[in-house]
Design an enzyme around this catalytic site. Structure first.
Site, short mmCIF file in Angstrom:
data_model
loop_
_atom_site.label_atom_id
_atom_site.label_comp_id
_atom_site.label_asym_id
_atom_site.label_seq_id
_atom_site.Cartn_x
_atom_site.Cartn_y
_atom_site.Cartn_z
N VAL A 115 0.84 -1.19 0.00
CA VAL A 115 0.00 0.00 0.00
C VAL A 115 0.88 1.24 0.00
O VAL A 115 1.83 1.34 0.78
CB VAL A 115 -0.93 0.02 1.23
CG1 VAL A 115 -1.78 1.29 1.23
CG2 VAL A 115 -1.82 -1.21 1.25
N CYS A 131 1.58 10.97 3.97
CA CYS A 131 1.27 10.07 5.09
C CYS A 131 1.17 10.78 6.44
O CYS A 131 0.86 10.14 7.44
CB CYS A 131 2.30 8.96 5.17
SG CYS A 131 4.00 9.54 5.45
N GLY A 132 1.45 12.09 6.48
CA GLY A 132 1.26 12.83 7.72
C GLY A 132 2.07 12.26 8.87
O GLY A 132 3.25 11.92 8.72
N TRP A 133 1.43 12.12 10.02
CA TRP A 133 2.10 11.61 11.21
C TRP A 133 1.99 10.09 11.33
O TRP A 133 2.21 9.52 12.38
CB TRP A 133 1.55 12.28 12.46
CG TRP A 133 1.95 13.71 12.58
CD1 TRP A 133 3.15 14.19 13.01
CD2 TRP A 133 1.15 14.86 12.27
NE1 TRP A 133 3.16 15.57 12.98
CE2 TRP A 133 1.93 16.01 12.53
CE3 TRP A 133 -0.15 15.04 11.81
CZ2 TRP A 133 1.46 17.30 12.34
CZ3 TRP A 133 -0.63 16.33 11.61
CH2 TRP A 133 0.17 17.44 11.87
N THR A 141 6.04 11.73 2.46
CA THR A 141 5.67 13.06 2.93
C THR A 141 6.80 14.02 2.59
O THR A 141 7.94 13.60 2.37
CB THR A 141 5.41 13.07 4.44
OG1 THR A 141 5.08 14.41 4.86
CG2 THR A 141 6.63 12.62 5.22
N CYS A 166 -12.91 28.05 8.03
CA CYS A 166 -12.92 26.76 7.31
C CYS A 166 -14.19 25.98 7.61
O CYS A 166 -14.79 25.40 6.69
CB CYS A 166 -11.67 25.95 7.66
SG CYS A 166 -10.19 26.51 6.79
#
Length: 409
Positions: free
Chosen positions: A178, A183-185, A204, A366
């Site tokens: 995958v 992927c951020g954190w 990232t 937002c």
């Protein structure tokens, strides 16, 4: 002069509700017929009055952030909601609409987002402090729209539900490779590896995110199943059974949509499935908020469906499913703002009042974009084959009977 221009501009704008404006000389004017929403603002300098006339959307955010505009009760919600409900986009002065139109036409230049610029844009927002994000995100640090199967559920539960919903759409089986673009954190990568048995590569451009994500992977004992890289997705050249991208497409920029979807198609195996989760507009394309672009997400762009569809078509991928999540992000952002406010004492030890006002304004405008404007979240399920996933959505919402049949099989 500018006070007179501002007066005419606001009289034309406010046809619903009541807006009180206190000018720098102490004069008070009330606009609108009353009833419904009401707000009061104090403009502290002639310069901010001029700025509101020339670039109203940018000047309102800057003025509030800098303390040149004070909102009674610090009620950003009522003020901005009233402006939006009164048709701000169609009632601003011609010169302001002309600037927005020019910015929109220049989008392919302003959002060119080559690898170097992309790294700079990501660093501006994501590399400020992991500790700040810990204060208002869920425990897994999911910085994207949660999935509220019940509006009253907790943020933690809604983020777990989001990951489960995405995993179900990906149809992951143990051992599958995958790719997590953006992927951020590391929360999604950890979940897919730990709970679904996937082997995950995450990329990232944020050094802060990567460092913490690698720590979390090590703590989870998943270093043999998760490979996190500081890498632009455009440089990848290896096959993946599944591709997931959550909250990253908004940073790609209009000129890169063809490249993005072509790369997904190139990396996805013939039987593979991709799930692209992104903020999008359900209305016609328009210029991104100038304030958001300058202070929060440089290079960012929220695309309309009409801007994404051609790039998906040119990629050759099947759009097997498109789901529109309505108001889920508004609920998510409201949770984030509440948590941010609950931790203001801690935030003040880290940042000044200007930063706090900027962040509160960002989170408020937002969620209002999702509640009052044509903004939602799209989930595209893409594949090379039309039958790569089941023909109906029943597999996403199995009944007890269907679950029993699956167990028997």
């Amino acid at each position: 002069m500018w006070q007179s221009v501002f007066d005419k501009m606001v009289r034309r704008l406010i046809s619903e509700g009541s807006l009180e404006v206190i000018f720098p000389d102490g004069v008070r004017h009330t606009y609108g017929p009353g009833g419904g929403l009401s707000a009061s603002v104090h403009l502290h300098s002639p310069e901010v009055v001029k700025a509101l006339c020339l670039r109203p959307e940018l000047a309102l955010g800057e003025g509030y952030m800098d303390g040149a505009i004070t909102i009674a009760g610090d009620d950003i919600d009522s003020l901005v909601r009233m402006i939006l409900r009164n048709g701000y986009a169609n009632r601003t002065p011609l010169w302001a609409r002309t600037v927005d139109a020019a910015r929109f036409r220049l989008g392919r230049i302003l959002q060119r987002n080559d690898p170097e610029r992309s790294r700079s844009n990501v660093a501006h927002h994501y590399d400020i402090s992991n500790d700040l994000y810990r204060l208002f995100l869920d425990r897994d640090m999911q910085y994207s729209c949660a999935y509220f199967t019940d509006p009253e559920m907790s943020l933690e539960a809604a983020q777990v539900a989001k990951k489960a919903h995405i995993a179900a759409k990906l149809r992951i089986e143990p051992g599958m490779r995958v790719l997590d673009i953006g992927c951020g954190w590391g929360g999604m990568a950890i979940t897919l590896a730990r709970d679904w048995g996937a082997r995950v590569v995450g990329v990232t451009l944020s050094q802060n995110q990567l460092a913490l994500a690698r720590e979390r992977v090590a703590e989870a004992g998943l270093e043999d199943r998760i490979d996190l890289r500081l890498l632009d997705y455009r440089l990848l050249d290896e096959p993946f059974d599944r591709i997931v991208s959550v909250g990253m497409l908004e940073h790609v920029g209009l000129p890169q949509f063809d490249t993005y979807f072509a790369k997904v198609a190139d990396l996805l195996t013939p039987d593979g499935v991709a799930l692209i989760h992104t903020i999008g507009r359900t209305g016609v394309p328009m210029a991104q908020s100038e304030w958001i672009n300058r202070y929060i997400f440089p290079g960012g762009y929220v695309p309309s469906l009409s801007e994404l569809a051609p790039s998906i078509e040119r990629s050759g991928l099947w759009n097997c499913d498109l789901e529109v999540l309505r108001l889920h992000y508004a609920l998510t952002l409201r949770h984030w703002l509440a948590r941010f406010d609950e931790n203001l004492d801690t935030v003040r030890k880290m940042y000044d009042d200007r930063f706090i006002r900027m962040w509160r304004y960002y989170l408020t405008v937002c969620y209002l974009a999702f509640e009052e404007q044509a903004q939602a979240v799209f989930q595209f399920q893409l594949s090379h084959k039309r039958d790569a996933v089941p023909l109906t959505r029943d597999y996403l919402y199995p009944t007890p009977q269907a679950q029993a049949r699956q167990a028997a099989e």
